[in-house]
Motif scaffolding. Structure first.
Motif, PDB file in Angstrom:
ATOM      1  N   THR A  73       0.829  -1.206   0.000  1.00  0.00           N
ATOM      2  CA  THR A  73       0.000   0.000   0.000  1.00  0.00           C
ATOM      3  C   THR A  73       0.862   1.254   0.000  1.00  0.00           C
ATOM      4  N   VAL A  74       1.955   1.232   0.749  1.00  0.00           N
ATOM      5  CA  VAL A  74       2.869   2.380   0.772  1.00  0.00           C
ATOM      6  C   VAL A  74       3.491   2.597  -0.602  1.00  0.00           C
ATOM      7  N   ASN A  75       3.836   1.523  -1.298  1.00  0.00           N
ATOM      8  CA  ASN A  75       4.377   1.656  -2.654  1.00  0.00           C
ATOM      9  C   ASN A  75       3.383   2.353  -3.575  1.00  0.00           C
ATOM     10  N   ALA A  76       2.104   1.992  -3.451  1.00  0.00           N
ATOM     11  CA  ALA A  76       1.074   2.625  -4.279  1.00  0.00           C
ATOM     12  C   ALA A  76       0.949   4.110  -3.940  1.00  0.00           C
ATOM     13  N   ILE A  77       1.016   4.427  -2.642  1.00  0.00           N
ATOM     14  CA  ILE A  77       0.965   5.834  -2.229  1.00  0.00           C
ATOM     15  C   ILE A  77       2.147   6.598  -2.809  1.00  0.00           C
ATOM     16  N   LEU A  78       3.318   5.989  -2.781  1.00  0.00           N
ATOM     17  CA  LEU A  78       4.533   6.635  -3.286  1.00  0.00           C
ATOM     18  C   LEU A  78       4.415   6.951  -4.765  1.00  0.00           C
ATOM     19  N   GLN A  79       3.933   6.007  -5.525  1.00  0.00           N
ATOM     20  CA  GLN A  79       3.783   6.236  -6.965  1.00  0.00           C
ATOM     21  C   GLN A  79       2.789   7.368  -7.239  1.00  0.00           C
ATOM     22  N   GLN A  80       1.682   7.397  -6.483  1.00  0.00           N
ATOM     23  CA  GLN A  80       0.692   8.451  -6.676  1.00  0.00           C
ATOM     24  C   GLN A  80       1.272   9.808  -6.283  1.00  0.00           C
ATOM     25  N   ALA A  81       2.048   9.832  -5.199  1.00  0.00           N
ATOM     26  CA  ALA A  81       2.637  11.086  -4.739  1.00  0.00           C
ATOM     27  C   ALA A  81       3.623  11.636  -5.757  1.00  0.00           C
ATOM     28  N   VAL A  82       4.355  10.740  -6.432  1.00  0.00           N
ATOM     29  CA  VAL A  82       5.280  11.183  -7.481  1.00  0.00           C
ATOM     30  C   VAL A  82       4.504  11.833  -8.620  1.00  0.00           C
ATOM     31  N   LYS A  83       3.408  11.198  -9.011  1.00  0.00           N
ATOM     32  CA  LYS A  83       2.585  11.767 -10.088  1.00  0.00           C
ATOM     33  C   LYS A  83       2.031  13.134  -9.687  1.00  0.00           C
ATOM     34  N   ASP A  84       1.655  13.257  -8.407  1.00  0.00           N
ATOM     35  CA  ASP A  84       1.076  14.522  -7.927  1.00  0.00           C
ATOM     36  C   ASP A  84       2.131  15.564  -7.575  1.00  0.00           C
ATOM     37  N   LYS A  85       3.432  15.137  -7.611  1.00  0.00           N
ATOM     38  CA  LYS A  85       4.524  16.014  -7.153  1.00  0.00           C
ATOM     39  C   LYS A  85       4.219  16.546  -5.747  1.00  0.00           C
ATOM     40  N   ASN A  86       3.813  15.636  -4.889  1.00  0.00           N
ATOM     41  CA  ASN A  86       3.413  15.972  -3.519  1.00  0.00           C
ATOM     42  C   ASN A  86       4.564  15.623  -2.581  1.00  0.00           C
ATOM     43  N   SER A  87       5.412  16.605  -2.286  1.00  0.00           N
ATOM     44  CA  SER A  87       6.633  16.363  -1.520  1.00  0.00           C
ATOM     45  C   SER A  87       6.380  15.776  -0.134  1.00  0.00           C
ATOM     46  N   PRO A  88       5.460  16.340   0.670  1.00  0.00           N
ATOM     47  CA  PRO A  88       5.258  15.763   2.006  1.00  0.00           C
ATOM     48  C   PRO A  88       4.854  14.294   1.970  1.00  0.00           C
ATOM     49  N   GLN A  89       3.958  13.940   1.014  1.00  0.00           N
ATOM     50  CA  GLN A  89       3.552  12.540   0.922  1.00  0.00           C
ATOM     51  C   GLN A  89       4.698  11.657   0.447  1.00  0.00           C
ATOM     52  N   ILE A  90       5.547  12.186  -0.408  1.00  0.00           N
ATOM     53  CA  ILE A  90       6.713  11.430  -0.864  1.00  0.00           C
ATOM     54  C   ILE A  90       7.647  11.139   0.300  1.00  0.00           C
ATOM     55  N   ILE A  91       7.916  12.166   1.104  1.00  0.00           N
ATOM     56  CA  ILE A  91       8.798  11.981   2.263  1.00  0.00           C
ATOM     57  C   ILE A  91       8.229  10.921   3.198  1.00  0.00           C
ATOM     58  N   LYS A  92       6.958  11.038   3.464  1.00  0.00           N
ATOM     59  CA  LYS A  92       6.319  10.087   4.382  1.00  0.00           C
ATOM     60  C   LYS A  92       6.409   8.659   3.844  1.00  0.00           C
ATOM     61  N   ALA A  93       6.108   8.482   2.555  1.00  0.00           N
ATOM     62  CA  ALA A  93       6.129   7.141   1.965  1.00  0.00           C
ATOM     63  C   ALA A  93       7.540   6.580   1.896  1.00  0.00           C
ATOM     64  N   LEU A  94       8.500   7.425   1.541  1.00  0.00           N
ATOM     65  CA  LEU A  94       9.880   6.952   1.445  1.00  0.00           C
ATOM     66  C   LEU A  94      10.407   6.456   2.778  1.00  0.00           C
ATOM     67  N   ILE A  95      10.075   7.159   3.838  1.00  0.00           N
ATOM     68  CA  ILE A  95      10.582   6.749   5.141  1.00  0.00           C
ATOM     69  C   ILE A  95       9.909   5.458   5.586  1.00  0.00           C
ATOM     70  N   HIS A  96       8.628   5.308   5.273  1.00  0.00           N
ATOM     71  CA  HIS A  96       7.971   4.050   5.611  1.00  0.00           C
ATOM     72  C   HIS A  96       8.647   2.873   4.913  1.00  0.00           C
ATOM     73  N   GLN A  97       9.108   3.086   3.682  1.00  0.00           N
ATOM     74  CA  GLN A  97       9.793   2.001   2.980  1.00  0.00           C
ATOM     75  C   GLN A  97      11.227   1.845   3.464  1.00  0.00           C
ATOM     76  N   GLY A  98      11.908   2.962   3.691  1.00  0.00           N
ATOM     77  CA  GLY A  98      13.309   2.891   4.087  1.00  0.00           C
ATOM     78  C   GLY A  98      13.551   2.211   5.417  1.00  0.00           C
ATOM     79  N   LYS A  99      12.600   2.301   6.307  1.00  0.00           N
ATOM     80  CA  LYS A  99      12.829   1.719   7.632  1.00  0.00           C
ATOM     81  C   LYS A  99      12.888   0.204   7.606  1.00  0.00           C
ATOM     82  N   TYR A 100      12.323  -0.417   6.553  1.00  0.00           N
ATOM     83  CA  TYR A 100      12.426  -1.873   6.465  1.00  0.00           C
ATOM     84  C   TYR A 100      13.882  -2.280   6.302  1.00  0.00           C
ATOM     85  N   ASP A 101      14.566  -1.622   5.381  1.00  0.00           N
ATOM     86  CA  ASP A 101      15.985  -1.919   5.192  1.00  0.00           C
ATOM     87  C   ASP A 101      16.767  -1.607   6.455  1.00  0.00           C
ATOM     88  N   LEU A 102      16.488  -0.468   7.053  1.00  0.00           N
ATOM     89  CA  LEU A 102      17.247  -0.027   8.226  1.00  0.00           C
ATOM     90  C   LEU A 102      17.111  -1.002   9.383  1.00  0.00           C
TER      91      LEU A 102
END
Length: 575
Positions: A73-102
């Motif tokens: 679901t976060v991946n889908a949000i990230l793709q939509q945020a990129v299309k919308d050029k929505n920086s806050p949503q991009i930041i939020k989605a990226l961190i949700h994904q990045g923490k898995y690796d971390l």
């Protein structure tokens, strides 16, 4: 103290998700694309309902421990945020994904740092850069905490920073975190102009925070205070303060004096970081004439100092708080001061001689009246619940019943009741079919006593009039009328939250038993008359065991032994 609103990207520890290789490649490429394009664009109006609904799904998946579904679901949000050029949503989605690796992927747990640092270099927004700095500081501290046992074994490398992050020492992680925390609040002028609502996707807003801390500078400065508290100081803080000619007492000074202190933390002077960040925030709030916000931060700082210098806090904080109360008298913000002062007053009650009940009662009554009056004066203050909760704790209904576990047949069987804020109390006396069933119920082994007891009578218990904030006591007698096992249940008004004291078990018997271990597997039991102490011959003693699982087990007879003419029976444990 206003509760700190956290970034949505605050790192969760419960995730058990491991990203696939394709997801990692996609995320890396997406980050590169974002770094080169999105942050230089103006944010388009976002579909708030769409994002809110999708994040609600993520929260539900997390609650159900379904990290794979949450990640999709976060991946889908990230793709939509990129299309919308929505920086806050991009930041939020990226961190949700990045923490898995971390958190879990040992081979790729540094990927998020490289990607976020690249985004930091490409971003053209001062506010977004500040957010990324704050985020990176937290990630460095999280990475250190995750592997601190191994990291702490390494010798500090001074100013040398290895290219491979997996070779870093503790001081490097701390210095990196401090560097990013400082950078996160460096652009004070621009951050003060940025309203926190603009980053509602990344910042969880509360009504109180919007009022008292309305700008991104306030938000990031408070985060800097919180995160810098995680950077451990090796050297004694008193020594560091002494080098700078700063006394403990000056740390408790009013805000307009505190901001004049020169902390200027040098490398490795980590103990000064929280104080310096408090100084920065207070200085900014004073310049903006945000008196209410200054008060809240002063109270928060006072709580922090309590953990550092408790004895100094006890001697200096109360007069400082009373001085503040005089300044804010008649204003709804006095609620915040009275909340802290009431803790002092109740602490004084605890220190009063336990036998001096008159003074203890008077002091408790003063706190009670202060809380009641303030709540009545400012019922619409948005944080009046802090005093309501404190008053609720002070007047929490409770009672306990104490007495003997066994009574002789003759004579009164008196029990003592201690209570607070109980207007009425009624006991029900039951005769239990057997002592084994009573013991099982008392130990909560099976919990099936309802069908194995008989109601004898109800006993209303007379309670003396006592203020709702003070403890009272009384006694009552029970006369079941014969040998056997008994239990009492209680109902009160108001009801209590503690169910442990709602039952009381006792027996009526003219015999008493004493036991001792005479060897590793041998036990002696002495049976005597409870009143005279004369040994009782030919008394049977049943030895029971509780095999199997505690909750599903049942007491079963192991041996039955009989006392001799001396009232002695010997039990040899079977190996």
């Amino acid at each position: 103290m206003i509760i700190l609103n956290y970034f949505y990207f605050r790192l969760s520890k419960w995730f058990t998700y491991l990203q696939t290789t394709m997801n990692k490649i996609y995320l890396t490429l997406l980050l590169i694309a974002l770094a080169s394009g999105v942050f230089s664009q103006t944010n388009r109006p976002m579909n708030r309902d769409h994002y809110a609904n999708e994040w609600a799904k993520v929260a539900e998946f997390e609650k159900k421990s379904l990290p794979r579904s949450a990640s999709a679901t976060v991946n889908a949000i990230l793709q939509q945020a990129v299309k919308d050029k929505n920086s806050p949503q991009i930041i939020k989605a990226l961190i949700h994904q990045g923490k898995y690796d971390l958190t879990l992927d040992a081979q790729n747990d540094t990927l998020i740092f490289r990607n976020l640092n690249e985004m930091l270099g490409k971003s053209g927004s001062v506010v977004e850069k500040s957010v990324l700095h704050s985020m990176l500081a937290e990630l460095y501290l999280q990475y250190y905490q995750k592997d601190r046992w191994n990291i702490d074994q390494r010798t500090d490398l001074g100013d040398f920073v290895p290219a491979d992050m997996k070779e870093w020492t503790r001081n490097i992680f701390f210095n990196k975190a401090v560097e990013h925390l400082d950078a996160s609040v460096a652009a004070e002028e621009e951050l003060v102009e940025a309203k926190v609502e603009s980053y509602a996707a990344v910042v969880e807003l509360g009504k109180a925070s919007r009022r008292f801390y309305p700008t991104m500078y306030d938000f990031l400065a408070r985060r800097a205070i919180e995160l810098s508290g995680q950077v451990n100081q090796d050297e004694d803080l008193n020594r560091v303060l002494a080098r700078k000619n700063i006394s403990q007492e000056s740390l408790f000074a009013p805000a307009d004096e505190f901001v004049k202190l020169s902390f200027t933390p040098q490398q490795a002077e980590y103990g000064l970081l929280v104080l310096e960040n408090y100084r920065k925030l207070l200085s900014s709030l004073l310049q903006r004439n945000m008196d209410s916000s200054v008060l809240l931060v002063e109270l928060e700082k006072s709580d922090y100092l309590r953990g550092l210098y408790y004895s100094t806090y006890i001697s200096l904080a109360r007069p400082a708080l009373e001085k503040l109360l005089a300044k804010w008298e008649g204003d709804e913000m006095s609620v915040e001061i009275i909340d802290k002062l009431s803790q002092f007053y109740l602490h004084e009650v605890d220190l009063t001689n336990a036998e001096d009940t008159i003074q203890r009662r008077e002091k408790t009554g003063e706190v009670y009246e202060l809380l009641k009056k303030t709540i009545a004066d400012f019922p619409k203050y948005e944080r009046i619940s802090i005093l309501q909760n404190r008053l609720s704790q002070l007047t929490q209904p409770a009672f306990t019943v104490t007495g003997a576990g066994t009574f002789p047949k003759e004579g009164n069987k008196e029990l003592k009741v201690n209570f607070k804020n109980i207007r009425s109390l009624t006991a029900k006396l039951y005769r239990v079919n057997s002592p084994i069933e009573m013991l099982e119920e008392k130990l909560k082994v099976r919990g099936r006593i309802a069908g194995k007891r008989v109601l004898i009578k109800e006993i209303p218990i007379s309670l003396p009039d006592t203020p709702e904030y003070w403890h009272g006591e009384t006694t009552f007698t029970v006369n079941p009328g014969g040998f056997g096992s008994y239990m009492l249940t209680f109902s009160s008004s108001p009801e209590t939250n503690d169910t442990r004291g709602s039952e009381y078990y006792f027996s009526v018997s003219d015999m008493a038993v004493f036991a001792r271990g005479s060897s590793d597997n041998q036990y002696d039991f002495f049976v005597v008359d409870r009143t005279t102490g004369v040994p009782v011959p030919n008394a049977k003693v049943g030895i029971y065991k509780l095999p199997g699982n505690w909750n599903n087990s049942q007491l079963t007879l192991d041996q039955s032994i009989t006392t001799n003419e001396l009232g002695l029976a010997v039990y040899n444990k079977k190996i």
